[in-house]
Design a protein around this motif. Sequence first.
Motif, mmCIF file in Angstrom:
data_model
loop_
_atom_site.group_PDB
_atom_site.id
_atom_site.type_symbol
_atom_site.label_atom_id
_atom_site.label_comp_id
_atom_site.label_asym_id
_atom_site.label_seq_id
_atom_site.Cartn_x
_atom_site.Cartn_y
_atom_site.Cartn_z
ATOM 1 N N TRP A 278 0.761 -1.011 0.096
ATOM 2 C CA TRP A 278 -0.129 -0.075 -0.566
ATOM 3 C C TRP A 278 0.650 1.291 -0.278
ATOM 4 O O TRP A 278 0.765 1.607 -0.929
ATOM 5 C CB TRP A 278 -0.965 0.043 1.185
ATOM 6 N N MET A 280 0.267 2.370 4.189
ATOM 7 C CA MET A 280 -1.102 3.611 4.869
ATOM 8 C C MET A 280 -0.577 4.401 5.729
ATOM 9 O O MET A 280 0.452 4.902 6.138
ATOM 10 C CB MET A 280 -2.341 2.143 5.291
ATOM 11 N N ASP A 294 1.154 -1.748 6.676
ATOM 12 C CA ASP A 294 1.095 -2.343 5.403
ATOM 13 C C ASP A 294 -0.086 -3.510 4.854
ATOM 14 O O ASP A 294 0.318 -4.277 4.065
ATOM 15 C CB ASP A 294 2.255 -2.461 4.392
ATOM 16 N N PRO A 502 -7.421 2.732 1.386
ATOM 17 C CA PRO A 502 -6.041 2.858 1.218
ATOM 18 C C PRO A 502 -6.514 3.611 1.764
ATOM 19 O O PRO A 502 -7.538 4.383 2.554
ATOM 20 C CB PRO A 502 -5.476 3.494 0.239
ATOM 21 N N CYS A 504 -3.842 7.137 3.251
ATOM 22 C CA CYS A 504 -2.270 7.831 3.304
ATOM 23 C C CYS A 504 -1.936 8.590 4.254
ATOM 24 O O CYS A 504 -2.464 9.725 4.089
ATOM 25 C CB CYS A 504 -1.771 9.196 1.955
ATOM 26 N N ALA A 517 3.557 8.147 3.189
ATOM 27 C CA ALA A 517 3.074 6.889 2.820
ATOM 28 C C ALA A 517 3.259 7.152 1.242
ATOM 29 O O ALA A 517 1.794 7.798 0.487
ATOM 30 C CB ALA A 517 1.983 6.315 2.615
ATOM 31 N N ASP A 519 1.506 5.770 -1.487
ATOM 32 C CA ASP A 519 0.565 4.682 -1.627
ATOM 33 C C ASP A 519 0.648 4.277 -3.094
ATOM 34 O O ASP A 519 0.596 2.955 -3.567
ATOM 35 C CB ASP A 519 -0.519 4.632 -0.465
#
Length: 531
Positions: A278, A280, A294, A502, A504, A517, A519
Motif C-alpha cells: 500500500w 498506509m 501495510d 487505502p 495515505c 506514505a 501509496d
Amino acid sequence: MSTASRFAGPDKAQAAEGWLLERATRPSRLFGANGIRTGPDGRIYVAQVPGSAVTAIDPYTGEAQAIIAIDGPITSPDDIAFDSAGNMFTTELTIGRISMLTPSGKYHVIDDDMPVANPITIHEDRLFAGECRMGGRIFELDRNGGDRRLVMDDVPMPNAFEIGPDGKLYIPIMATNEIWRIDPAGGPHEVVAGDLGVPDSVKFDSKGRIVSTQVASGQVLRIDPQSGESEVLAQLGPGLDNCTFVGERLFVSSIPGDLVEVLANGNVRPLVEHGLQWPMGLALSPDGGLFIADGGFDYMLGAGGALDVVGFLFAPGFPGFTRGVAASGSGEWVTTNSIGAVMRWRPSDGESEQISAGHDVLYGVATAPDGAVIFADGAAGRVLRAKDGESDELASRLDTPMGVAVDSDGSVYASESGGGRIVKCAGGRAETVIEGLGEPQGIAIADGRLYAVDVESKELIRCDISGRGRETLASGLPVKAPPGMTPKLLGAVGDMSGPMVPFCGIAVAEDGTVYVAGDAEGSVLAIRPAH
C-alpha cells in the motif's frame, strides 16, 4: 507497455526550496504478488489483489509488462489459469467472480456467485474454481458461462489447487493445515499430508511430486503424493502465496510482492524484490523508529531502507489488516483495522487487545496526552475518543474524516477528506482550520505546526496550528493513483477482512523530517529540511 515500477511518474515528485526529498524505501514493482502462473508465452503472470492488476514478468530478464492495469476490467485478482486457446481465467476475490480475458483483450464473466473466489485451475480445458473460506465450495465451471457442477462443499479454506498426474484434484486446506486429494467427479477426500506450515498452493514438478508453499512458516515443501513425506526446498519468510514452474525452474510469490526463483540447496534468486503493497499509516516510536502499516504486513524501517517485519497475518496476536497506527509507549502500538476495530498491540509479546469495535471504516488514529485514543470512522463521518473502555463522539456528520492528530494541549484535529478541509474537533462540533483542499488524508502536528498530505493535488502542506502561513513543502507526490487512473476500492474478503481501502498517512520526526506514505508507488518518502 513495459514498466519497471507500478507507478507511471515517480520522478515528478519534488521538494520546495529549502527542503530535500528522498525515498526512504524503494518503490514497489508490483501491488503485492498473489497467484502466479506460467503463461503460454513462457512469462510468469502475477495476480495482485490490492492493485486489481495482472503483470507478466520475463523469467530471464525480470522485465514487467502490465496486462491488466489498476483501472482495467478485473477486480482483486487472486489466482490465474490459462486454457489451450490462451484465454486467461482469474478469480476476483472481493467480488466473488470468475472471469475470462481473451488473447485479444475481451473480458467475460464466467460466474458471479462465488464468495471469496480464490483457487482456480484448468486441466485438459476443464475449469475448476473454489472459495477460500470456511465452508467453501469447489465447482467445475462451464467456460462459456453455462451451468456449474458442485465438486465439493463445506471445505475449510481451500486455496490454490491443481490436478495431479493421477487425475485427482489436490487441495491445500489452510484451516486444517493439510493437503487433500479428491476425485473431480466427486466422493470423499483423502488426506495426503498434514502438520504443515499452513499450505496455500499446490503445483507438481516434472516427476509428479507436489510442491507447496506454506504461508505461515515460509517454507517451500516438496511432498511425495503417495507417502505424504516432505522435504524443505527453501526456507523463506512468512507470507508465501503461490508457485509455478518455467520448465524445470521453480518460482515462488509472496504476498508483499516478492517473486523469487528457488535454486539448488535452498538458495534463491530474486526476480522481483520485496516491496510495500500500500502503504498506509505511519508512526514514530519513542526511540525514533518508523512504523509502517501495510495491511497484512507491518514493518519498522531498517537501515538502508530495509523493511523489518513487526507482524503479519497468521502471526500470534496480529491485530488484523492494519490501516492506521500510533505509538502508545515502548514496544506498544494502537492500530485501526479493516473490520472496524481499534486495537492495542504488543508485537514482541504476540498479544493484542480490543479498545473499541463495531465501527464502519476506520482510518487514522492518534494518542492524546491523557492516554485517550482518538480515531476517525470515515464511513460514519465521525471522530471518536476512547478511554477506559468507554468512547464518546468528538465530531459527527463529517464527509469522510481520515487523518487525526492531537496537539500538546489535547486539542484534536481531523482531515475531512470528502469535504476538502481540516477541522478542529470538540464537543460534537467541527471548526474549520484549513479549507479549499482537494482530498486531505494523513495529518500530523509537530512544534505547533500542522502538516497534511493532499492526495488530490499530490502535495505536502504545512501551516501554523490556526491554519495561517500555509506553505507547500513537496509536490508531485506518488500518492492515491497514477495520473489519469482511477483505482478500485476493494470490499471485504468474506468475514476475514473488511474493506481494503487505502489511506495515505504521514509522520513527523524530531529532526523535522516528514515521512509520507507513497501509496501509489508502494514507497515511503522522506521530506527533510535542507539545513
